[in-house]
Design a protein around this motif. Structure first.
Motif, PDB file in Angstrom:
ATOM      1  N   ASN A   1     -13.017 -49.948  29.414  1.00 10.38           N
ATOM      2  CA  ASN A   1     -13.104 -48.639  28.754  1.00 10.38           C
ATOM      3  C   ASN A   1     -14.526 -48.106  28.620  1.00 10.38           C
ATOM      4  OD1 ASN A   1     -14.317 -49.985  26.601  1.00 10.38           O
ATOM      5  ND2 ASN A   1     -12.505 -49.929  25.292  1.00 10.38           N
TER       6      ASN A   1
ATOM      7  N   THR B   1     -15.262 -44.737  30.488  1.00  8.77           N
ATOM      8  CA  THR B   1     -14.539 -43.628  29.855  1.00  8.77           C
ATOM      9  C   THR B   1     -15.156 -43.269  28.514  1.00  8.77           C
ATOM     10  OG1 THR B   1     -12.525 -44.417  30.920  1.00  8.77           O
ATOM     11  CG2 THR B   1     -12.261 -42.818  29.148  1.00  8.77           C
TER      12      THR B   1
ATOM     13  N   LYS C   1     -18.115 -41.210  29.127  1.00 14.19           N
ATOM     14  CA  LYS C   1     -17.678 -39.868  29.540  1.00 14.19           C
ATOM     15  C   LYS C   1     -17.290 -39.031  28.325  1.00 14.19           C
ATOM     16  CE  LYS C   1     -14.245 -37.557  32.461  1.00 14.19           C
ATOM     17  NZ  LYS C   1     -13.037 -37.774  33.304  1.00 14.19           N
ATOM     18  N   ILE C   2     -16.587 -39.630  27.366  1.00 11.59           N
ATOM     19  CA  ILE C   2     -16.210 -38.908  26.141  1.00 11.59           C
ATOM     20  C   ILE C   2     -17.451 -38.427  25.412  1.00 11.59           C
ATOM     21  CG2 ILE C   2     -15.229 -39.221  23.830  1.00 11.59           C
ATOM     22  CD1 ILE C   2     -13.137 -41.052  25.107  1.00 11.59           C
TER      23      ILE C   2
ATOM     24  N   ARG D   1     -18.819 -35.466  27.247  1.00 11.92           N
ATOM     25  CA  ARG D   1     -17.974 -34.268  27.141  1.00 11.92           C
ATOM     26  C   ARG D   1     -18.058 -33.644  25.753  1.00 11.92           C
ATOM     27  NH1 ARG D   1     -12.084 -35.028  29.442  1.00 11.92           N
ATOM     28  NH2 ARG D   1     -12.203 -32.750  29.288  1.00 11.92           N
TER      29      ARG D   1
ATOM     30  N   ASP E   1      -9.864 -39.164  26.222  1.00 12.31           N
ATOM     31  CA  ASP E   1     -10.572 -38.436  27.279  1.00 12.31           C
ATOM     32  C   ASP E   1      -9.646 -37.435  27.967  1.00 12.31           C
ATOM     33  OD1 ASP E   1     -12.702 -37.910  29.227  1.00 12.31           O
ATOM     34  OD2 ASP E   1     -11.442 -39.027  30.620  1.00 12.31           O
TER      35      ASP E   1
ATOM     36  N   LEU F   1      -9.204 -34.134  25.991  1.00 12.66           N
ATOM     37  CA  LEU F   1     -10.360 -33.354  25.540  1.00 12.66           C
ATOM     38  C   LEU F   1     -10.414 -31.952  26.126  1.00 12.66           C
ATOM     39  CD1 LEU F   1     -13.368 -35.831  25.277  1.00 12.66           C
ATOM     40  CD2 LEU F   1     -12.065 -34.727  23.461  1.00 12.66           C
TER      41      LEU F   1
ATOM     42  N   ARG G   1      -9.569 -29.864  23.220  1.00 11.40           N
ATOM     43  CA  ARG G   1     -10.251 -30.607  22.159  1.00 11.40           C
ATOM     44  C   ARG G   1     -10.037 -30.024  20.781  1.00 11.40           C
ATOM     45  NH1 ARG G   1     -16.174 -30.546  24.272  1.00 11.40           N
ATOM     46  NH2 ARG G   1     -14.983 -30.884  26.167  1.00 11.40           N
TER      47      ARG G   1
END
Length: 802
Positions: free
Chosen positions: A296, A299, A302-303, A306, A330, A333, A336
């Motif tokens: 994870n 990811t 990436k969260i 973002r 993710d 989002l 969101r």
């Protein structure tokens, strides 16, 4: 209440009541300051000997000493015994010089921002009288201010006083709120502000004014009075915008530090970044077993990206860990504002959802500021001032409004302010002023543009709405602007309900089509590098324009844009972009019309097919483009397509066919005077002569190609000619000359950012070094090539270098 205090906090209050610092108390009892700190934070329990010394230092009365010692040593006791007198937590400024504070005790740990805390403390300990922390809602201004204030607690003998202005709706309530926190009462014979200023004149304290943005004028006037009258008072302000008064130092609060994009960080390395640490800390509060794993980690990074490193957004996302995996968070989002809800019940309403937080800032904007903010959300990855003037100026009468307003209102909350349409148009000059206001209010971020990147000329104010906005001439320097992605999504929702979305997207697409077509001309000239950088900076906007053209049915505009970007994609190694849009646009409904736009778009589409190994598809696309070019009489396009067909024939092993195609391309380019086409044809023809062993012919062709490229000033063509001359030198056995030419070509490709060409050069250098038994240099060259291939997202090509 005091009865709830353990010994540590009780000791801290008693010490402050006696106007002692931790260091002073430690000196009195003969221990280190850190020991006092650990006791006050309940990390250490006092021994009996230490408790006796503390009783002496704190002037505990004889009849209270035994109770005090038991309290100091009893870890199970929940509060001080009744034998000890109660402590007063707040003493009015007007009635005591003893140190006090009114800082709230926060339930969660402060994460990161050591540099910002240190910087703020240094400023307030120095000559700065007024420090304002600015930033968008949810960025963490209040938490940072509280941390700075806590560190400075012992710096100010008269205390640190925190005033939360967020609940106040009227400017007239600011002064009473400050006075109440300071313990001041209004005298019937004089105004309250006179009483306040008089009480502060001889004090040395820190006043924290939190959430000033909706009362900024009143806070500015009050702060200015205090600064003038009380030389030893320091003021720490949090606000979306600066107060803009004399003596103020404004510092924007940045997002939390993020891990590098696309980096291969280990789990341990990933957790060194502030945004990731905050997410993990808050996630574990919801699910104690939460951990970052190899599965994870990417990811999670990436969260954080973002969500722009915005603390509130990260905390709200982490709160979902109890019911969603990191991957599920993710995936959601894109919506969101529905996902990031459910903050603490006791928090202010605007801090309980991400939507409400942004709403708070949006509601404070004037109508023209709201209108521009909404329109700016059309830009992806930022914009220049000239782009904003060209796309966003106007009164909205040119908006097509094909979508109903109801379609965009899916998540509008009842608390959201109504959409206000200012009937007056936004002129290009208005755009500059309004962008400045949005920057001042922390809603737009200013970013320096790379040196040498071109800007564009301002759009004429009298231009008609759908006139083609020119890209203008390149000039050095300049800045770009952007919205944090969370704000951009909010603005897009607002734009959707305004009825202006379709018109703004169309103007955006028209502007970037004009920019790309202007750039395509310069990519074959001396300004090649400047325009490559310009297109690179606008890559996200160009993608958005392509997306809109495809989705809204303006396929011909999309094909024009794709054709204009083909050489840019090739030079900068944007393999994925070329492949994606080649398939989507070249085969979209309406794209089958035999237009010049389709013919030009078929060239990058054929390159994608070649890269996939589908040579038959690539040949069919090019032959169709050639047929269209001949029908329409575009000889420049015909020559370009013949050149591509020749290279494809070489790939298939058809050297004779390739020679015929190169020769025809060269003749047409000479006839049309297209010097860039001449240089390209000579490159290809000359390299073919090298491969068939006709070195005299190769020398003539490649020398002429180098001259032609230099006359045009096209750097990539110069690099090609030098690279092929290096191949010729190697074929003739002059390895030293070959090496120097390879290095020269590599320098040009590095300057242009052509990573795929660099891979070929690194592979070549690695092979030469290996043949020379320089294995270290060979390994370094191959490794550099592998790294570049990963950077362009084509790991599958890396096996070619092994």
């Amino acid at each position: 209440m005091e009865s709830d205090l353990s010994f540590g906090p009780w000791l801290q209050r008693r010490r402050k009541r006696l106007d002692l610092t931790q260091a002073e108390l430690a000196q009195r009892i003969g221990y280190a300051r850190v020991t006092i700190h650990k006791i006050e934070t309940d990390q250490l329990r006092a021994s009996r000997q230490m408790a006796e010394k503390l009783a002496d230092a704190l002037a505990i009365a004889p009849h209270e000493r035994e109770a005090f010692v038991r309290f100091a040593r009893d870890t199970a006791r929940a509060g001080p015994p009744a034998a000890l007198p109660p402590l007063s937590d707040r003493v009015p400024v007007s009635g005591s010089s003893r140190r006090r504070h009114s800082l709230p005790i926060l339930p969660t740990r402060f994460i990161g921002r050591e540099r910002e805390v240190q910087g703020g403390c240094e400023l307030l300990r120095g000559d700065v009288r007024l420090l304002t922390l600015t930033g968008v809602g949810g960025i963490g201004k209040t938490r940072l201010a509280l941390e700075i204030a806590a560190v400075l607690d012992e710096t100010f003998p008269d205390g640190v006083w925190f005033v939360d202005l967020a609940p106040l709706a009227e400017p007239d309530l600011v002064l009473p709120a400050v006075a109440t926190v300071l313990g001041l009462r209004e005298h019937p014979s004089q105004p309250l502000h006179t009483t306040l200023v008089a009480a502060l004149r001889s004090r040395r304290l820190l006043l924290v004014l939190d959430n000033c943005e909706h009362l900024v004028d009143t806070c500015a006037r009050l702060s200015e009075e205090i600064v003038r009258a009380a030389p030893d008072v320091r003021i720490l302000v949090t606000s979306r915008e600066a107060l803009r008064i004399a003596g103020e130092v404004a510092r924007p609060v940045p997002p939390l530090a993020l891990p590098p994009r696309g980096s291969d960080l280990t789990v341990v390395e990933l957790q060194q970044h502030e945004a990731v640490r905050l997410f993990i800390e808050r996630a574990r509060a919801v699910r104690p077993s939460f951990a970052v794993t190899g599965q994870n980690a990417v990811t999670l990074a990436k969260i954080c990206w973002r969500l722009d490193g915005i603390p509130l957004a990260l905390e709200l996302a982490a709160a979902r860990v109890g019911v969603l995996s990191v991957g599920q968070i993710d995936a959601r989002l894109d919506d969101r504002f529905r996902l990031l809800t459910g903050g603490h019940r006791t928090a202010l309403p605007r801090q309980q959802t991400l939507w409400a937080t942004v709403d708070w800032s949006y509601a404070l904007l004037a109508a023209p500021e709201r209108r521009l903010f909404d329109r700016l959300s059309v830009f992806a990855g930022g914009w220049t001032l000239e782009a904003a003037e060209a796309v966003c100026a106007g009164d909205g009468s040119w908006m097509t409004g094909r979508r109903s307003q109801e379609q965009g209102a899916a998540i509008m909350h009842e608390s959201a302010p109504p959409i206000t349409h200012d009937p007056s148009p936004l002129t290009p000059h208005d755009v500059l002023d309004l962008v400045t206001r949005l920057v001042d209010q922390s809603l737009v971020v200013v970013e320096d543009e790379p040196p040498g990147a071109p800007s564009t000329e301002p759009a004429p104010p009298d231009r008609q709405p759908f006139d083609k906005p020119g890209a203008g001439s390149p000039s050095p320097g300049g800045v770009r602007y952007r919205l944090l992605e969370t704000l951009r999504q909010y603005g897009r929702e607002r734009l959707a309900v305004s009825g202006e979305a379709d018109g703004i997207h169309e103007r955006h697409a028209v502007y970037y089509l004009a920019l790309a077509e202007e750039a395509a001309l310069h990519l074959q000239e001396t300004e090649q590098l400047v325009w490559l950088d310009r297109l690179q900076a606008e890559r996200d906007n160009l993608r958005a324009a392509l997306q809109w053209s495809r989705e809204e049915g303006d396929v011909q505009a999309g094909l024009r844009l794709m054709g204009a970007l083909g050489f840019f994609w090739y030079l900068r190694g944007h393999v994925t972009d070329r492949a994606a849009w080649g398939e989507l646009l070249a085969e979209a409904p309406g794209a089958e019309a035999r237009t010049l736009a389709r013919a030009k778009a078929l060239v990058p589409a054929s390159v994608s097919a070649t890269e996939r190994g589908d040579l038959a598809k690539a040949r069919a696309l090019l032959e169709e483009g050639l047929s269209i070019g001949r029908e329409l009489g575009d000889n420049v396009l015909v020559a370009q397509t013949l050149l591509r067909l020749g290279r494809l024939a070489q790939t298939r092993g058809d050297e004779a066919g390739a020679s015929r195609l190169f020769e025809e391309a060269l003749e047409i380019s000479r006839a049309t005077g297209a010097r860039y086409g001449v240089a390209g044809s000579l490159h290809a023809y000359g390299r073919q002569a090298v491969r068939r062993g006709d070195y005299p012919t190769a020398h003539l062709l490649l020398d002429e190609a180098l001259v032609a490229a230099r006359q045009v000033g096209e750097r990539h063509g110069i690099g090609n000619a030098i690279e092929y001359l290096a191949e010729l030198a190697q074929s003739e056995g002059d390895f030293t000359l070959a090496y120097h030419r390879i290095v020269d070509a590599l320098a040009i490709y590095q300057e242009l950012g052509d990573q795929i060409a660099q891979v070929g050069i690194q592979n070549w250098l690695g092979r030469l070094a290996y043949l020379s038994a320089d294995y270290a240099a060979s390994h370094a060259a191959y490794h550099a090539g592998l790294k570049l291939m990963k950077a362009v997202g084509r790991v599958d090509w890396c096996c070619q270098l092994l």
